[in-house]
Each structure stands twice: as structure tokens, then as C-alpha cells.
Design a protein around this motif. Structure first.
Motif, PDB file in Angstrom:
ATOM      1  N   GLU A  57       0.852  -1.173   0.000  1.00  0.00           N
ATOM      2  CA  GLU A  57       0.000   0.000   0.000  1.00  0.00           C
ATOM      3  C   GLU A  57       0.897   1.236   0.000  1.00  0.00           C
ATOM      4  O   GLU A  57       1.704   1.430   0.894  1.00  0.00           O
ATOM      5  CB  GLU A  57      -0.902  -0.008   1.235  1.00  0.00           C
ATOM      6  CG  GLU A  57      -1.923   1.102   1.236  1.00  0.00           C
ATOM      7  CD  GLU A  57      -2.887   1.000   2.400  1.00  0.00           C
ATOM      8  OE1 GLU A  57      -3.088   2.033   3.062  1.00  0.00           O
ATOM      9  OE2 GLU A  57      -3.424  -0.102   2.647  1.00  0.00           O
ATOM     10  N   SER A  61      -5.735   5.734   2.509  1.00  0.00           N
ATOM     11  CA  SER A  61      -6.994   6.445   2.387  1.00  0.00           C
ATOM     12  C   SER A  61      -7.250   7.304   3.620  1.00  0.00           C
ATOM     13  O   SER A  61      -6.873   6.948   4.731  1.00  0.00           O
ATOM     14  CB  SER A  61      -8.137   5.445   2.224  1.00  0.00           C
ATOM     15  OG  SER A  61      -9.370   6.113   2.233  1.00  0.00           O
ATOM     16  N   THR A  66     -14.439   3.113   4.063  1.00  0.00           N
ATOM     17  CA  THR A  66     -14.501   2.542   2.706  1.00  0.00           C
ATOM     18  C   THR A  66     -13.135   2.248   2.113  1.00  0.00           C
ATOM     19  O   THR A  66     -13.025   1.451   1.189  1.00  0.00           O
ATOM     20  CB  THR A  66     -15.228   3.497   1.749  1.00  0.00           C
ATOM     21  OG1 THR A  66     -14.474   4.716   1.639  1.00  0.00           O
ATOM     22  CG2 THR A  66     -16.645   3.781   2.227  1.00  0.00           C
ATOM     23  N   PHE A  68     -11.644   4.273   0.266  1.00  0.00           N
ATOM     24  CA  PHE A  68     -11.639   4.986  -1.012  1.00  0.00           C
ATOM     25  C   PHE A  68     -10.355   5.797  -1.174  1.00  0.00           C
ATOM     26  O   PHE A  68      -9.951   6.524  -0.276  1.00  0.00           O
ATOM     27  CB  PHE A  68     -12.867   5.906  -1.086  1.00  0.00           C
ATOM     28  CG  PHE A  68     -12.953   6.688  -2.364  1.00  0.00           C
ATOM     29  CD1 PHE A  68     -13.292   6.066  -3.544  1.00  0.00           C
ATOM     30  CD2 PHE A  68     -12.689   8.047  -2.369  1.00  0.00           C
ATOM     31  CE1 PHE A  68     -13.374   6.788  -4.731  1.00  0.00           C
ATOM     32  CE2 PHE A  68     -12.768   8.783  -3.539  1.00  0.00           C
ATOM     33  CZ  PHE A  68     -13.113   8.146  -4.727  1.00  0.00           C
ATOM     34  N   THR A  70      -7.258   4.487  -1.690  1.00  0.00           N
ATOM     35  CA  THR A  70      -6.059   3.692  -1.403  1.00  0.00           C
ATOM     36  C   THR A  70      -5.426   3.242  -2.720  1.00  0.00           C
ATOM     37  O   THR A  70      -6.120   2.805  -3.644  1.00  0.00           O
ATOM     38  CB  THR A  70      -6.423   2.441  -0.569  1.00  0.00           C
ATOM     39  OG1 THR A  70      -7.037   2.868   0.639  1.00  0.00           O
ATOM     40  CG2 THR A  70      -5.195   1.601  -0.261  1.00  0.00           C
ATOM     41  N   THR A  97      -6.302   0.436  -7.328  1.00  0.00           N
ATOM     42  CA  THR A  97      -6.761   1.630  -6.628  1.00  0.00           C
ATOM     43  C   THR A  97      -8.185   1.411  -6.145  1.00  0.00           C
ATOM     44  O   THR A  97      -9.041   0.976  -6.913  1.00  0.00           O
ATOM     45  CB  THR A  97      -6.731   2.849  -7.575  1.00  0.00           C
ATOM     46  OG1 THR A  97      -5.416   2.995  -8.089  1.00  0.00           O
ATOM     47  CG2 THR A  97      -7.169   4.115  -6.866  1.00  0.00           C
ATOM     48  N   LYS A  98      -8.443   1.737  -4.892  1.00  0.00           N
ATOM     49  CA  LYS A  98      -9.804   1.639  -4.342  1.00  0.00           C
ATOM     50  C   LYS A  98     -10.592   2.800  -4.937  1.00  0.00           C
ATOM     51  O   LYS A  98     -10.445   3.946  -4.549  1.00  0.00           O
ATOM     52  CB  LYS A  98      -9.754   1.713  -2.811  1.00  0.00           C
ATOM     53  CG  LYS A  98     -11.070   1.399  -2.153  1.00  0.00           C
ATOM     54  CD  LYS A  98     -11.425  -0.077  -2.321  1.00  0.00           C
ATOM     55  CE  LYS A  98     -12.522  -0.544  -1.429  1.00  0.00           C
ATOM     56  NZ  LYS A  98     -13.819   0.006  -1.694  1.00  0.00           N
ATOM     57  N   ASP A 105     -14.566  -2.644  -5.152  1.00  0.00           N
ATOM     58  CA  ASP A 105     -14.359  -1.522  -6.076  1.00  0.00           C
ATOM     59  C   ASP A 105     -12.881  -1.182  -6.271  1.00  0.00           C
ATOM     60  O   ASP A 105     -12.450  -0.054  -6.051  1.00  0.00           O
ATOM     61  CB  ASP A 105     -15.097  -0.278  -5.581  1.00  0.00           C
ATOM     62  CG  ASP A 105     -16.596  -0.380  -5.728  1.00  0.00           C
ATOM     63  OD1 ASP A 105     -17.063  -1.210  -6.530  1.00  0.00           O
ATOM     64  OD2 ASP A 105     -17.297   0.366  -5.033  1.00  0.00           O
ATOM     65  N   TRP A 106     -12.084  -2.160  -6.680  1.00  0.00           N
ATOM     66  CA  TRP A 106     -10.667  -1.930  -6.940  1.00  0.00           C
ATOM     67  C   TRP A 106     -10.441  -1.872  -8.441  1.00  0.00           C
ATOM     68  O   TRP A 106     -10.708  -2.832  -9.159  1.00  0.00           O
ATOM     69  CB  TRP A 106      -9.828  -3.061  -6.355  1.00  0.00           C
ATOM     70  CG  TRP A 106      -9.741  -3.026  -4.872  1.00  0.00           C
ATOM     71  CD1 TRP A 106     -10.556  -3.663  -3.987  1.00  0.00           C
ATOM     72  CD2 TRP A 106      -8.777  -2.313  -4.094  1.00  0.00           C
ATOM     73  NE1 TRP A 106     -10.172  -3.385  -2.696  1.00  0.00           N
ATOM     74  CE2 TRP A 106      -9.072  -2.559  -2.729  1.00  0.00           C
ATOM     75  CE3 TRP A 106      -7.699  -1.502  -4.401  1.00  0.00           C
ATOM     76  CZ2 TRP A 106      -8.328  -2.023  -1.692  1.00  0.00           C
ATOM     77  CZ3 TRP A 106      -6.963  -0.962  -3.373  1.00  0.00           C
ATOM     78  CH2 TRP A 106      -7.271  -1.218  -2.029  1.00  0.00           C
TER      79      TRP A 106
END
Length: 187
Positions: A57, A61, A66, A68, A70, A97-98, A105-106
Motif C-alpha cells: 500500500e 486512504s 470505505t 476509497f 487507497t 486503486t480503491k 471496487d478496486w
């Protein structure tokens, strides 16, 4: 003796249609480059932590619920079997990517860089959404796999806290760099 203009026109049309027909036959016979279909099942090994981690990583985020935003960089092993000691066929290098609030949702963008005898140094350029199961698009390729397009159906086979095995069912079309005199790709 001169050819009457009417006969000359017919002659010209006949020769033109013969030349155009021959050109169409050549174009359809694929004398210099032909597409080849590849269907192959491989396995991606994702290791999220520990000494052998192959993803990291890089951007954390600010949305703890969520995740979102990342961004994770990956260099996954692509294997010929879903086992730790299987032969490495390629490496999947890129990012995911998130890109949304749901768990799957990646957005993934990567190059699959092949190693070994079959496609050494060739690549697939791949992108798509990485849920538990899904479909990635092959949007290009290089070397032996030039001009590749197709899909990779990915299915999560096994998941632990640190390691996932993902089955990759590849169906691609590519244009090899050389074909023989019959328009068939040299293998």
C-alpha cells in the motif's frame, strides 16, 4: 490498328476488376501478419504482508470506512499452478486503486510480463475491476504478443489473511512477429 474507345473502356474495366479481386484475395489470405488465439489458465499469487510480500500500500486512504483512494503497487507472481512452489510464468506488475465505496471496487491496471521459454519478455497490458471474481480487458501487448486484445476471467480460488490465489483464464488474440509463406504464424 487502333482499339475502338468502347472496347478500350471494357478492357480497362476488366483489367481493373481483375486487379481489385487479386488485391482482395491477398488481403484476406493474411500473407504477412495473422492473428493467433491464445487460451491459457494461469494463477496469480498475491501476498499482502510478511517477508515475501509482493504488493504494498503506497497511498493510504483518509476514508477509514470505505478505504476509497487507497493505492497499492503490485508485483504478483503468475504461476502455472495454484501452489507456492509452482513455476513462475510471468509477473503482474502495476497498481490497484480503491475507486469506490464497495468492498470490490478496486480498479486494476497492470502489465503481465512473461518469463521463461514460451513468451519471454512479451507482455499483456491489462485493466479492469478486481472484485472477488470478474473480468479484465487485455488492451495491448508487446513482442511475441504484439497487438493483443482479449479478456482475462479472474476467480478467487483461495484466500488467507496474507495470501490469495486467483485463477486467470486468458483468452487473447495477438499478432505474432513472423508468419510462414502460407500466412500461418510461426510458432
Amino acid at each position: 490498328m487502333a482499339i475502338p474507345p468502347k472496347n478500350a473502356l471494357y478492357f480497362l474495366l476488366l483489367v481493373s476488376s481483375f486487379i481489385l479481386g487479386a488485391m482482395a484475395d491477398l488481403a484476406l489470405s493474411c500473407p504477412s501478419r495473422c492473428e493467433v488465439e491464445l487460451q491459457w489458465t494461469l494463477y496469480a499469487r498475491q501476498i499482502g504482508g510478511g517477508a515475501n510480500a509482493n504488493q504494498e500500500e503506497m497511498v493510504h486512504s483518509v476514508h477509514p470506512t470505505t478505504g476509497f483512494g487507497t493505492i497499492v503497487v503490485n508485483n504478483w507472481d503468475v504461476l502455472d499452478a495454484p501452489l507456492p512452489n509452482a513455476a513462475i510464468v510471468a509477473r503482474a506488475r502495476g497498481t490497484h486503486t480503491k475507486a469506490g465505496p464497495a468492498a470490490g471496487d478496486w480498479f486494476t491496471s497492470l502489465s503481465i510480463v512473461f518469463e521463461g521459454a514460451r513468451f519471454n519478455g512479451s507482455t499483456f497490458q491489462v485493466m479492469g475491476i478486481t472484485n472477488t471474481d470478474g473480468l479484465w480487458a487485455i488492451v495491448g501487448g508487446t513482442k511475441e504478443l504484439s497487438r493483443a486484445d482479449g479478456t482475462i476471467k479472474h476467480t478467487l480460488l483461495r484466500a488467507t489473511a496474507l495470501e490469495n490465489y486467483r485463477q486467470l483464464d486468458i483468452r487473447a488474440f495477438y499478432t505474432p512477429p513472423a508468419v510462414n509463406a502460407n500466412g500461418i504464424a510461426a510458432q
